[in-house]
Design a protein around this motif. Structure first.
Motif, PDB file in Angstrom:
ATOM      1  N   PRO A  95       0.818  -1.226   0.000  1.00  0.00           N
ATOM      2  CA  PRO A  95       0.000   0.000   0.000  1.00  0.00           C
ATOM      3  C   PRO A  95       0.850   1.274   0.000  1.00  0.00           C
ATOM      4  O   PRO A  95       0.511   2.231  -0.712  1.00  0.00           O
ATOM      5  CB  PRO A  95      -0.811  -0.106   1.300  1.00  0.00           C
ATOM      6  N   ILE A  96       1.928   1.271   0.765  1.00  0.00           N
ATOM      7  CA  ILE A  96       2.784   2.464   0.811  1.00  0.00           C
ATOM      8  C   ILE A  96       3.365   2.721  -0.573  1.00  0.00           C
ATOM      9  O   ILE A  96       3.317   3.830  -1.099  1.00  0.00           O
ATOM     10  CB  ILE A  96       3.930   2.288   1.828  1.00  0.00           C
ATOM     11  N   TYR A  98       2.316   1.616  -3.460  1.00  0.00           N
ATOM     12  CA  TYR A  98       1.285   1.908  -4.458  1.00  0.00           C
ATOM     13  C   TYR A  98       0.808   3.346  -4.336  1.00  0.00           C
ATOM     14  O   TYR A  98       0.675   4.060  -5.334  1.00  0.00           O
ATOM     15  CB  TYR A  98       0.109   0.937  -4.289  1.00  0.00           C
ATOM     16  N   TYR A  99       0.586   3.780  -3.098  1.00  0.00           N
ATOM     17  CA  TYR A  99       0.158   5.165  -2.901  1.00  0.00           C
ATOM     18  C   TYR A  99       1.232   6.123  -3.419  1.00  0.00           C
ATOM     19  O   TYR A  99       0.942   7.068  -4.151  1.00  0.00           O
ATOM     20  CB  TYR A  99      -0.120   5.431  -1.420  1.00  0.00           C
ATOM     21  N   ALA A 101       3.515   5.597  -5.612  1.00  0.00           N
ATOM     22  CA  ALA A 101       3.742   5.521  -7.052  1.00  0.00           C
ATOM     23  C   ALA A 101       2.596   6.157  -7.836  1.00  0.00           C
ATOM     24  O   ALA A 101       2.816   6.795  -8.862  1.00  0.00           O
ATOM     25  CB  ALA A 101       3.909   4.060  -7.467  1.00  0.00           C
ATOM     26  N   ARG A 102       1.358   5.997  -7.360  1.00  0.00           N
ATOM     27  CA  ARG A 102       0.223   6.362  -8.201  1.00  0.00           C
ATOM     28  C   ARG A 102      -0.456   7.662  -7.783  1.00  0.00           C
ATOM     29  O   ARG A 102      -0.939   8.400  -8.626  1.00  0.00           O
ATOM     30  CB  ARG A 102      -0.795   5.226  -8.172  1.00  0.00           C
ATOM     31  N   TYR A 103      -0.492   7.934  -6.485  1.00  0.00           N
ATOM     32  CA  TYR A 103      -1.282   9.085  -6.049  1.00  0.00           C
ATOM     33  C   TYR A 103      -0.445  10.250  -5.539  1.00  0.00           C
ATOM     34  O   TYR A 103      -0.872  11.393  -5.648  1.00  0.00           O
ATOM     35  CB  TYR A 103      -2.278   8.660  -4.972  1.00  0.00           C
ATOM     36  N   ARG A 105       1.967  13.214  -5.352  1.00  0.00           N
ATOM     37  CA  ARG A 105       2.523  14.128  -6.352  1.00  0.00           C
ATOM     38  C   ARG A 105       3.247  15.261  -5.644  1.00  0.00           C
ATOM     39  O   ARG A 105       2.865  15.642  -4.547  1.00  0.00           O
ATOM     40  CB  ARG A 105       1.408  14.736  -7.204  1.00  0.00           C
ATOM     41  N   LYS A 109       5.005  13.500  -2.770  1.00  0.00           N
ATOM     42  CA  LYS A 109       5.914  12.485  -3.309  1.00  0.00           C
ATOM     43  C   LYS A 109       7.260  12.558  -2.573  1.00  0.00           C
ATOM     44  O   LYS A 109       7.811  11.540  -2.148  1.00  0.00           O
ATOM     45  CB  LYS A 109       6.118  12.766  -4.793  1.00  0.00           C
ATOM     46  N   ALA A 110       7.755  13.782  -2.428  1.00  0.00           N
ATOM     47  CA  ALA A 110       9.023  13.974  -1.728  1.00  0.00           C
ATOM     48  C   ALA A 110       8.910  13.489  -0.292  1.00  0.00           C
ATOM     49  O   ALA A 110       9.810  12.832   0.232  1.00  0.00           O
ATOM     50  CB  ALA A 110       9.423  15.440  -1.763  1.00  0.00           C
ATOM     51  N   PHE A 112       6.914  11.205   0.909  1.00  0.00           N
ATOM     52  CA  PHE A 112       6.892   9.747   0.934  1.00  0.00           C
ATOM     53  C   PHE A 112       8.298   9.186   0.775  1.00  0.00           C
ATOM     54  O   PHE A 112       8.700   8.267   1.477  1.00  0.00           O
ATOM     55  CB  PHE A 112       5.991   9.198  -0.177  1.00  0.00           C
ATOM     56  N   TYR A 113       9.021   9.782  -0.173  1.00  0.00           N
ATOM     57  CA  TYR A 113      10.383   9.304  -0.433  1.00  0.00           C
ATOM     58  C   TYR A 113      11.235   9.433   0.831  1.00  0.00           C
ATOM     59  O   TYR A 113      11.880   8.475   1.266  1.00  0.00           O
ATOM     60  CB  TYR A 113      10.978  10.108  -1.587  1.00  0.00           C
ATOM     61  N   GLU A 196       5.655   2.202 -10.505  1.00  0.00           N
ATOM     62  CA  GLU A 196       5.680   3.458 -11.238  1.00  0.00           C
ATOM     63  C   GLU A 196       5.750   3.234 -12.738  1.00  0.00           C
ATOM     64  O   GLU A 196       5.416   4.112 -13.521  1.00  0.00           O
ATOM     65  CB  GLU A 196       6.845   4.324 -10.758  1.00  0.00           C
ATOM     66  N   VAL A 198       3.943   1.022 -14.194  1.00  0.00           N
ATOM     67  CA  VAL A 198       2.620   0.571 -14.638  1.00  0.00           C
ATOM     68  C   VAL A 198       1.815   1.801 -15.048  1.00  0.00           C
ATOM     69  O   VAL A 198       1.564   2.667 -14.226  1.00  0.00           O
ATOM     70  CB  VAL A 198       1.888  -0.168 -13.508  1.00  0.00           C
ATOM     71  N   GLY A 200      -1.119   4.269 -15.591  1.00  0.00           N
ATOM     72  CA  GLY A 200      -2.394   4.373 -14.882  1.00  0.00           C
ATOM     73  C   GLY A 200      -3.571   3.893 -15.712  1.00  0.00           C
ATOM     74  O   GLY A 200      -4.527   3.328 -15.183  1.00  0.00           O
TER      75      GLY A 200
ATOM     76  N   ARG B   2       0.189  10.433 -17.532  1.00  0.00           N
ATOM     77  CA  ARG B   2      -0.861   9.598 -16.970  1.00  0.00           C
ATOM     78  C   ARG B   2      -2.210  10.270 -17.152  1.00  0.00           C
ATOM     79  O   ARG B   2      -2.314  11.466 -17.339  1.00  0.00           O
ATOM     80  CB  ARG B   2      -0.623   9.399 -15.484  1.00  0.00           C
ATOM     81  N   ASP B   4      -4.626   9.907 -14.822  1.00  0.00           N
ATOM     82  CA  ASP B   4      -5.350   9.944 -13.547  1.00  0.00           C
ATOM     83  C   ASP B   4      -5.283  11.332 -12.893  1.00  0.00           C
ATOM     84  O   ASP B   4      -4.824  11.477 -11.779  1.00  0.00           O
ATOM     85  CB  ASP B   4      -4.818   8.871 -12.605  1.00  0.00           C
ATOM     86  N   LEU B  13      -6.748   2.504   1.028  1.00  0.00           N
ATOM     87  CA  LEU B  13      -5.344   2.626   0.624  1.00  0.00           C
ATOM     88  C   LEU B  13      -4.670   3.747   1.398  1.00  0.00           C
ATOM     89  O   LEU B  13      -3.549   3.601   1.898  1.00  0.00           O
ATOM     90  CB  LEU B  13      -5.263   2.897  -0.879  1.00  0.00           C
ATOM     91  N   SER B  16      -4.033   2.561   4.970  1.00  0.00           N
ATOM     92  CA  SER B  16      -2.953   1.585   5.155  1.00  0.00           C
ATOM     93  C   SER B  16      -1.591   2.199   4.833  1.00  0.00           C
ATOM     94  O   SER B  16      -0.588   1.864   5.479  1.00  0.00           O
ATOM     95  CB  SER B  16      -3.195   0.302   4.362  1.00  0.00           C
ATOM     96  N   ALA B  17      -1.529   3.111   3.841  1.00  0.00           N
ATOM     97  CA  ALA B  17      -0.254   3.768   3.556  1.00  0.00           C
ATOM     98  C   ALA B  17       0.172   4.629   4.740  1.00  0.00           C
ATOM     99  O   ALA B  17       1.334   4.626   5.154  1.00  0.00           O
ATOM    100  CB  ALA B  17      -0.364   4.616   2.296  1.00  0.00           C
ATOM    101  N   LEU B  21       3.556   4.249   7.145  1.00  0.00           N
ATOM    102  CA  LEU B  21       4.544   5.294   7.409  1.00  0.00           C
ATOM    103  C   LEU B  21       4.685   5.558   8.908  1.00  0.00           C
ATOM    104  O   LEU B  21       5.789   5.757   9.407  1.00  0.00           O
ATOM    105  CB  LEU B  21       4.160   6.589   6.677  1.00  0.00           C
ATOM    106  N   TYR B 257      19.902  13.858   0.101  1.00  0.00           N
ATOM    107  CA  TYR B 257      18.627  13.942  -0.623  1.00  0.00           C
ATOM    108  C   TYR B 257      18.517  15.288  -1.327  1.00  0.00           C
ATOM    109  O   TYR B 257      18.165  15.379  -2.502  1.00  0.00           O
ATOM    110  CB  TYR B 257      17.469  13.767   0.344  1.00  0.00           C
TER     111      TYR B 257
END
Lengths: 301, 271
Positions: A95-96, A98-99, A101-103, A105, A109-110, A112-113, A196, A198, A200, B2, B4, B13, B16-17, B21, B257
């Motif tokens: 889930p981490i 997937y979130y 990679a796909r959602y 931004r 995104k930073a 999460f990284y 990433e 895959v 969308g 993309r 989306d 989702l 759980s994400a 974390l 980073y």
């Protein structure tokens, strides 16, 4: 002089290549591969049971010792733990990843990284120590469960054979949790990298064609993420196979391969057996890497 | 691109994400609380009181300072060696295709792909066979070996993005190989090397498994901590050191980073 040398290197790229490769290859070849061979050689020696001295003569006896019931137990226990840890890491990581990679931004995104990188790079021992604090009898988890009136659940779990124990910090359950915690980032990153790639619209197409989210996951996402999962599992599996510090600090007195290696070479002074023990994870990882390569996992690294 | 746009994630989702974390971060934050606890003997939660006295106690412990000094020196030297070896290797692998190229990247990755205990005991048995006594340098030997990969990874990624035509242009304009390296290649890879160096430093500073086998009687910070975890002398001091270690490793990583952040977005590695 300088110009001439520069010209020579330009005209002879092979020579430049050799010059660049020589130092790292010599270092890794001598220090690392050399040491590995030194280790391998020792595994064909044996120890004299009376004098405790190492007999430097080729023998397979030490490998035979690996097949004693106690030692087979250790190997089996370690491999089982490594497999379970790998499975659990994949489940928690998905889930981490997937979130992310796909959602996620831009700023998210930073975040999460960094949210994955910081725990990955923060001190290994500190992480284990933190879990010692959490899992100890008087620690935060017991306190939390007491507040929720769920202490009976913990007691019931701890009274189970194999996974239970006096407290979570001296049980296989504790060992398992800490392994998953410590290796989890190693799983998230490759899975995220695979997801990433895959597109969308593949997921959308699947749902347009009437697939339920579960079917989309099973038939589209999971197969495409699999190389990433396999790549991540190389780390989680291999690291669990060799670790001896986590089970030593949080775990029972029943040994894992790493602990067996450590005690054989240290207190027991039986370097040949310790060396033979290390060959087990090497062989397992050899097959694992070979299989992973065939599945294209290396491209996902 | 993309399709989306503006889509938001399903609630399950998201939860759980977020839980994942939190699971990764809460334990580390806990260390910070424990560094201030007044409780000396046990791990009791919640802390009965908060104090800063343990920082003073830790400050006055010579063994902590010795371990810290050894760790910093080992990490500095290992990082330097890894920077040289990793960059050379990355330059060779990324620029040309040659026989055995795959083998070389495997060779670089192997010290971290195989469990640390194997590297550790292999080095130890090699030292024993060659009659090399434990010293500062035996620790460095091990650390530099597995630090190469971090520098290599960072440098390879940057080399691949640095276009070869820039180097050709520099040569066409009359610069020799050394000038090109100094004025074109080096500025291009500098931040990647700095980032790799930072990570290598953090890796070496934190390494415990290989170090146990190559250190003999000397104590780096992780060895000191391991000793305290197995045979605790003064728990609050361990808490404070743990917190300091988190901070010491955190800063280089954030900095690394920051250094590679922009480049990675240009490369589109996120896509």
């Amino acid at each position: 002089m300088r110009g001439a040398l520069s010209d020579l290197l330009w005209r002879r790229p092979q020579f430049l290549l050799l010059l660049m490769l020589l130092p790292p290859v010599l270092w890794l070849g001598i220090v690392y591969i050399g040491s590995l061979f030194a280790l391998l050689a020792q595994s064909f020696f044996s120890i004299d049971e009376y004098s405790g001295l190492i007999n430097r003569q080729f023998t397979l006896k030490t490998y035979g010792d690996l097949f004693q019931a106690a030692n087979l137990d250790i190997i089996l226990r370690t491999v089982t733990m490594a497999a379970l840890v790998t499975l659990a890491s994949a489940v928690v990581a998905f889930p981490i990843a997937y979130y992310a990679a796909r959602y996620a931004r831009g700023r998210w995104k930073a975040l999460f990284y960094l949210g994955v990188m910081l725990p990955l790079w923060s001190s290994y021992l500190v992480k284990i120590y933190a879990w010692k604090l959490i899992l100890a009898k008087e620690g935060i988890l017991t306190w939390l469960l007491a507040k929720l009136n769920l202490l009976w659940l913990l007691d019931a779990w701890l009274s189970l054979p194999v996974v239970g124990g006096n407290s979570l910090s001296v049980s296989f359950t504790g060992t398992f949790i800490v392994f998953v915690y410590v290796w989890l980032p190693f799983m998230i990153l490759p899975v995220q990298a695979a997801l990433e790639r895959v597109p969308g619209n593949l997921v959308e197409a699947s749902s347009d064609l009437g697939a339920s989210p579960g079917q989309t996951f099973r038939n589209v996402l999971f197969p495409l993420a699999l190389p990433g999962i396999v790549a991540g599992s190389i780390f989680t599996f291999s690291l669990t196979l060799g670790d001896y510090i986590i089970p030593q600090i949080i775990g029972t007195s029943r040994l894992f391969i790493g602990q067996a290696v450590y005690s054989q070479q240290g207190t027991a002074g039986n370097i040949p057996l310790a060396a033979a023990f290390t060959v087990v994870p090497i062989v397992i990882m050899g097959f694992y890497l070979w299989g992973a390569k065939r599945m294209g996992a290396f491209d996902a690294l | 691109m993309r399709s989306d746009r503006g889509q938001s994630a399903p609630l399950g989702l998201k939860i759980s994400a977020a839980c994942g974390l939190l699971f990764l971060h809460l334990p580390i934050l806990l260390i910070f609380v424990y560094a201030f606890t007044t409780e000396e003997k046990s791990f009791v939660w919640p802390p009965p009181g908060l104090t800063t006295q343990w920082f003073a106690v830790t400050w006055n412990r010579p063994d902590v300072w010795q371990a810290l000094s050894l760790s910093v020196r080992v990490a500095a030297i290992s990082t330097t060696i890894a920077l040289v070896l990793g960059t050379l290797c990355a330059a060779a692998v990324s620029r040309t295709k040659f026989f055995g190229r795959e083998t070389i990247s495997l060779l670089v990755i192997l010290p971290i792909a195989l469990p640390g205990i194997i590297t550790g005991i292999a080095l130890r048995s090699a030292f024993a066979l060659a009659d090399i006594p434990f010293s500062f340098w035996t620790i460095v030997l091990g650390h530099a070996t597995f630090c190469v990969v971090v520098v290599y990874n960072n440098a390879v990624a940057r080399f691949r993005r640095t276009s070869g035509s820039m180097i050709e242009a520099s040569m066409d304009l009359g610069a020799d190989g050394f000038q090109t390296f100094r004025h074109v290649v080096l500025p291009n890879i500098a931040t990647a090397l700095l980032a790799g160096g930072m990570l290598a430093f953090a890796l070496s500073f934190d390494e415990v498994i290989v170090t146990t086998f190559t250190a003999g009687q000397q104590q780096t910070v992780p060895i000191w901590m391991l000793e305290e975890l197995i045979r605790p002398r003064q728990r609050p001091v361990t808490n404070v050191v743990a917190m300091v270690v988190v901070l010491v490793t955190l800063l280089p990583i954030l900095f690394a980073y920051y250094l590679t952040r922009d480049g990675d977005q240009i490369a589109g590695s996120g896509k």
